[in-house]
Write an enzyme that holds these catalytic residues in place. Structure first.
Site, PDB file in Angstrom:
ATOM      1  N   PHE A   1      -2.890  -5.526  -4.565  1.00 19.70           N
ATOM      2  CA  PHE A   1      -2.812  -6.862  -5.171  1.00 19.70           C
ATOM      3  C   PHE A   1      -4.134  -7.327  -5.768  1.00 19.70           C
ATOM      4  CE2 PHE A   1      -2.741  -8.574  -0.519  1.00 19.70           C
ATOM      5  CZ  PHE A   1      -4.109  -8.406  -0.381  1.00 19.70           C
ATOM      6  N   HIS A  42      -4.465 -14.995   5.198  1.00 20.13           N
ATOM      7  CA  HIS A  42      -5.340 -15.349   6.330  1.00 20.13           C
ATOM      8  C   HIS A  42      -6.260 -14.220   6.766  1.00 20.13           C
ATOM      9  CE1 HIS A  42      -1.974 -14.176   9.468  1.00 20.13           C
ATOM     10  NE2 HIS A  42      -2.444 -13.136   8.830  1.00 20.13           N
ATOM     11  N   ARG A  74       0.841  -1.196   0.000  1.00 16.78           N
ATOM     12  CA  ARG A  74       0.000   0.000   0.000  1.00 16.78           C
ATOM     13  C   ARG A  74       0.883   1.256   0.000  1.00 16.78           C
ATOM     14  NH1 ARG A  74      -3.134  -0.714   5.316  1.00 16.78           N
ATOM     15  NH2 ARG A  74      -1.196  -1.787   5.860  1.00 16.78           N
TER      16      ARG A  74
END
Length: 342
Positions: free
Chosen positions: A235, A253, A208
């Protein structure tokens, strides 16, 4: 200095009382950390009055807090009851030199972290993050807009990541690659470890925009000038193309299954036919310990994520058109799943 240790056998009632008071114990540690008590005691033992003066607190109440903490080994209480000194446990919480536990304590000490756990029931009922319910904005929104929240989170993640990253660099032979792209590479600990261990490799971090200068600073301090670049991006939209090896560590996750497949498909689209993608994640199975299981709950509380069994990551990779060719253990729970395009 003396340390009080209970030696009497515990029945289920006593044990349950201690479990129920666990939140109080943790919060008391948080407050001591926020006040900087562990750091003050690196200079030697202090009286409660001295500590209160240094921290701007109510001496009598601070004394009760420290006495309670000393009963389970956090700080050592003097025989006179007025002085306190460092214990092995409190020494772990000292800021410098920092470690994963000290940065973790400061991350947990934030009011927004505590509030999110207070709404755990919402997560259990819905499977969603409780963070936004408790704090009025998402975890990612807060860590983007609030400098203190960003600093606490980045420090905690970086402390854990540095040790893990060195293990990943040892476990996988990156020397077979000329170029590595670390997707969602954070502050750069993984890429720094890889480039340090393998001098013939060049690397790129995708992160970012607000993280880019922090990652660039970290890599520059590692003495890797001329061997890396840090790309600002998302992404979900575009991943740098054509690398030999792609890595994504403890980022999947945070997301639900369908979103993970989208992320993997985006990376796959950037890969050459002979590229490898290393999915590096903590896995849970029947042997997972208490710490791993509670950190999995933390993911749900903060962002609605979860740790998964290795078999789930294999299934998600297959859905994205990737084939797992081998699994490499890094630590008790951390695994590298090396994948290739089908």
């Amino acid at each position: 200095m003396t340390e009080h240790v209970e030696t009497a056998d515990k029945g289920p009632n006593k044990e349950m009382v201690e479990l129920l008071q666990g939140a109080w114990r943790a919060r008391a540690i948080h407050v001591a950390v926020e006040l900087g008590i562990p750091d003050l005691l690196t200079r030697g033992e202090h009286t409660v009055t001295e500590l209160a003066e240094h921290t701007g607190t109510h001496a009598a109440t601070l004394g009760r807090l420290l006495r309670a903490l000393s009963t389970f080994g956090v700080f050592l209480r003097g025989a006179d009851g007025r002085t306190y000194a460092q214990s092995p446990l409190s020494a772990v919480l000292v800021t410098e030199p920092g470690n994963a536990e000290s940065t973790d304590a400061r991350f947990m000490a934030a009011k927004w972290h505590w509030a999110a756990w207070g709404d755990l029931l919402h997560s259990v009922r819905t499977g969603e993050a409780s963070f936004e319910i408790a704090n009025g904005e998402s975890f990612w929104g807060l860590t983007k807009s609030d400098p203190d929240a960003k600093q606490r989170f980045n420090a905690a993640m970086n402390a854990v990541s540095q040790e893990e990253s060195a293990g990943v660099a040892r476990a996988y032979d990156f020397s077979v690659a000329r170029t590595v792209v670390d997707v969602a590479g954070g502050l750069g600990s993984l890429l720094a470890a890889v480039l340090t261990a393998h001098t013939g490799v060049r690397g790129t971090i995708l992160e970012r925009p607000e993280i880019v200068p922090l990652a660039e600073e970290r890599l520059a301090k590692a003495g890797l000038a001329g061997r890396y670049e840090v790309v600002a991006g998302d992404f979900f939209e575009k991943v740098p193309a054509g690398a030999d090896v792609y890595t994504i560590k403890r980022a999947l996750h945070d997301w639900d299954d369908d979103t993970i497949v989208r992320i993997l498909e985006q990376i796959k689209g950037a890969m050459r036919p002979d590229s490898a993608l290393l999915i590096i994640e903590g896995v849970v199975d029947e042997e997972s310990d208490q710490e791993a299981l509670f950190r999995g709950l933390l993911l749900t509380v903060l962002v609605g994520g979860q740790d998964r069994p290795e078999s789930d990551y294999r299934t998600l990779a297959e859905r994205a058109g990737l084939r797992v060719v081998r699994t490499i253990p890094v630590s008790d729970d951390l695994r590298i799943l090396e994948t290739r395009r089908d």
